[in-house]
Design a protein around this motif. Structure first.
Motif, PDB file in Angstrom:
ATOM      1  N   MET A   1      44.728  33.739  70.686  1.00  9.37           N
ATOM      2  CA  MET A   1      44.366  34.127  72.029  1.00  9.37           C
ATOM      3  C   MET A   1      43.339  35.264  71.955  1.00  9.37           C
ATOM      4  N   ASP A   2      42.371  35.219  72.847  1.00 10.34           N
ATOM      5  CA  ASP A   2      41.283  36.186  72.868  1.00 10.34           C
ATOM      6  C   ASP A   2      41.677  37.376  73.749  1.00 10.34           C
ATOM      7  N   HIS A   3      41.757  38.571  73.153  1.00 15.18           N
ATOM      8  CA  HIS A   3      42.156  39.763  73.891  1.00 15.18           C
ATOM      9  C   HIS A   3      40.984  40.698  74.151  1.00 15.18           C
ATOM     10  N   TYR A   4      39.782  40.243  73.902  1.00 11.82           N
ATOM     11  CA  TYR A   4      38.591  41.055  74.089  1.00 11.82           C
ATOM     12  C   TYR A   4      38.409  41.372  75.573  1.00 11.82           C
ATOM     13  N   GLN A   5      38.138  42.620  75.898  1.00 10.15           N
ATOM     14  CA  GLN A   5      37.916  43.055  77.273  1.00 10.15           C
ATOM     15  C   GLN A   5      36.508  43.636  77.395  1.00 10.15           C
ATOM     16  N   PRO A   6      35.561  42.836  77.866  1.00 16.61           N
ATOM     17  CA  PRO A   6      34.192  43.347  78.014  1.00 16.61           C
ATOM     18  C   PRO A   6      34.118  44.424  79.089  1.00 16.61           C
ATOM     19  N   SER A   7      33.182  45.330  78.922  1.00 18.70           N
ATOM     20  CA  SER A   7      33.052  46.410  79.889  1.00 18.70           C
ATOM     21  C   SER A   7      32.014  46.115  80.974  1.00 18.70           C
ATOM     22  N   THR A   8      31.176  45.087  80.765  1.00 17.95           N
ATOM     23  CA  THR A   8      30.175  44.712  81.768  1.00 17.95           C
ATOM     24  C   THR A   8      30.098  43.192  81.867  1.00 17.95           C
ATOM     25  N   SER A   9      29.501  42.706  82.942  1.00 14.39           N
ATOM     26  CA  SER A   9      29.330  41.259  83.092  1.00 14.39           C
ATOM     27  C   SER A   9      28.365  40.712  82.039  1.00 14.39           C
ATOM     28  N   THR A  10      27.386  41.490  81.656  1.00 14.17           N
ATOM     29  CA  THR A  10      26.445  41.073  80.612  1.00 14.17           C
ATOM     30  C   THR A  10      27.172  40.916  79.288  1.00 14.17           C
ATOM     31  N   GLU A  11      27.987  41.892  78.962  1.00 17.85           N
ATOM     32  CA  GLU A  11      28.769  41.839  77.726  1.00 17.85           C
ATOM     33  C   GLU A  11      29.720  40.632  77.752  1.00 17.85           C
ATOM     34  N   ALA A  12      30.316  40.344  78.894  1.00 16.32           N
ATOM     35  CA  ALA A  12      31.232  39.205  79.033  1.00 16.32           C
ATOM     36  C   ALA A  12      30.490  37.887  78.805  1.00 16.32           C
ATOM     37  N   ALA A  13      29.310  37.749  79.379  1.00 16.80           N
ATOM     38  CA  ALA A  13      28.533  36.520  79.217  1.00 16.80           C
ATOM     39  C   ALA A  13      28.118  36.321  77.761  1.00 16.80           C
ATOM     40  N   LEU A  14      27.680  37.390  77.109  1.00 19.46           N
ATOM     41  CA  LEU A  14      27.294  37.293  75.694  1.00 19.46           C
ATOM     42  C   LEU A  14      28.500  36.912  74.839  1.00 19.46           C
ATOM     43  N   HIS A  15      29.641  37.485  75.143  1.00 19.02           N
ATOM     44  CA  HIS A  15      30.870  37.164  74.409  1.00 19.02           C
ATOM     45  C   HIS A  15      31.259  35.699  74.620  1.00 19.02           C
ATOM     46  N   ASP A  16      31.203  35.235  75.864  1.00 15.27           N
ATOM     47  CA  ASP A  16      31.537  33.836  76.165  1.00 15.27           C
ATOM     48  C   ASP A  16      30.613  32.881  75.415  1.00 15.27           C
ATOM     49  N   TYR A  17      29.329  33.206  75.387  1.00 12.69           N
ATOM     50  CA  TYR A  17      28.357  32.366  74.687  1.00 12.69           C
ATOM     51  C   TYR A  17      28.674  32.310  73.186  1.00 12.69           C
ATOM     52  N   LYS A  18      28.912  33.461  72.591  1.00 15.28           N
ATOM     53  CA  LYS A  18      29.208  33.507  71.155  1.00 15.28           C
ATOM     54  C   LYS A  18      30.512  32.792  70.827  1.00 15.28           C
ATOM     55  N   THR A  19      31.507  32.942  71.689  1.00 14.19           N
ATOM     56  CA  THR A  19      32.782  32.249  71.487  1.00 14.19           C
ATOM     57  C   THR A  19      32.579  30.734  71.561  1.00 14.19           C
ATOM     58  N   GLY A  20      31.874  30.288  72.589  1.00 16.76           N
ATOM     59  CA  GLY A  20      31.609  28.859  72.745  1.00 16.76           C
ATOM     60  C   GLY A  20      30.802  28.300  71.597  1.00 16.76           C
ATOM     61  N   LEU A  21      29.824  29.061  71.134  1.00 17.03           N
ATOM     62  CA  LEU A  21      29.007  28.616  69.997  1.00 17.03           C
ATOM     63  C   LEU A  21      29.855  28.513  68.736  1.00 17.03           C
ATOM     64  N   GLY A  22      30.783  29.438  68.564  1.00 14.35           N
ATOM     65  CA  GLY A  22      31.679  29.388  67.410  1.00 14.35           C
ATOM     66  C   GLY A  22      32.554  28.150  67.436  1.00 14.35           C
ATOM     67  N   ILE A  23      33.098  27.811  68.583  1.00 15.90           N
ATOM     68  CA  ILE A  23      33.927  26.609  68.719  1.00 15.90           C
ATOM     69  C   ILE A  23      33.096  25.362  68.451  1.00 15.90           C
ATOM     70  N   PHE A  24      31.905  25.311  69.050  1.00 17.21           N
ATOM     71  CA  PHE A  24      31.017  24.169  68.830  1.00 17.21           C
ATOM     72  C   PHE A  24      30.677  24.029  67.349  1.00 17.21           C
ATOM     73  N   SER A  25      30.398  25.154  66.696  1.00 20.99           N
ATOM     74  CA  SER A  25      30.035  25.144  65.275  1.00 20.99           C
ATOM     75  C   SER A  25      31.163  24.609  64.400  1.00 20.99           C
ATOM     76  N   LYS A  26      32.416  24.900  64.758  1.00 21.11           N
ATOM     77  CA  LYS A  26      33.551  24.365  64.006  1.00 21.11           C
ATOM     78  C   LYS A  26      33.687  22.865  64.202  1.00 21.11           C
ATOM     79  N   LYS A  27      33.401  22.396  65.415  1.00 18.77           N
ATOM     80  CA  LYS A  27      33.548  20.978  65.728  1.00 18.77           C
ATOM     81  C   LYS A  27      32.362  20.139  65.259  1.00 18.77           C
ATOM     82  N   MET A  28      31.182  20.746  65.246  1.00 18.36           N
ATOM     83  CA  MET A  28      29.949  20.044  64.877  1.00 18.36           C
ATOM     84  C   MET A  28      29.155  20.892  63.884  1.00 18.36           C
ATOM     85  N   PRO A  29      29.701  21.137  62.682  1.00 12.54           N
ATOM     86  CA  PRO A  29      29.082  22.106  61.768  1.00 12.54           C
ATOM     87  C   PRO A  29      27.659  21.755  61.338  1.00 12.54           C
ATOM     88  N   GLU A  30      27.388  20.529  61.048  1.00 12.66           N
ATOM     89  CA  GLU A  30      26.035  20.168  60.584  1.00 12.66           C
ATOM     90  C   GLU A  30      25.013  20.309  61.704  1.00 12.66           C
TER      91      GLU A  30
END
Length: 122
Positions: A1-30
């Motif tokens: 479970m992700d317990h990260y608490q962003p302090s701004t909406s910009t930080e939250a969006a960047l975190h969401d993008y990086k998290t999503g990219l990490g999940i995608f990378s695990k599912k579609m590594p090549e």
């Protein structure tokens, strides 16, 4: 479970993008590996500086209404030393192509991101 608490909406969006990219990378590594290699190559210093490339990417993001990329490339611009004036000039040129929708993103999301990202520089 992700317990990260962003302090701004910009930080939250960047975190969401990086998290999503990490999940995608695990599912579609090549695919992710090739995409990442391609984009890294595109943003390397060349005839254009990395700052200029980030400004171009930001302009395209604004004109195409890609909110995550607007935030990501605003950060890239700030990280590469772009001034607020340079970023807002890009917004103006983007609005010339993207019309009112591009301008509405520029006067809301873009300016909010600039403000939030500049907090970290001080």
């Amino acid at each position: 479970m992700d317990h990260y608490q962003p302090s701004t909406s910009t930080e939250a969006a960047l975190h969401d993008y990086k998290t999503g990219l990490g999940i995608f990378s695990k599912k579609m590594p090549e695919l992710a590996r090739h995409y990442n290699q391609f984009t890294e190559e595109c943003f390397k210093e060349g005839s254009l500086s990395q700052k200029e490339k980030q400004l171009i990417a930001l302009g395209i993001s604004i004109a195409t209404q890609d909110e995550y990329c607007m935030i990501y490339h605003t950060k890239g611009c700030v990280d590469q030393g772009a001034t607020e004036e340079e970023i807002l000039e890009v917004a103006g040129v983007s609005a010339a192509f993207g019309g009112g929708a591009a301008m509405s993103q520029s006067v809301t999301l873009l300016q909010e991101s600039i403000k939030e990202l500049n907090k970290y520089k001080q």
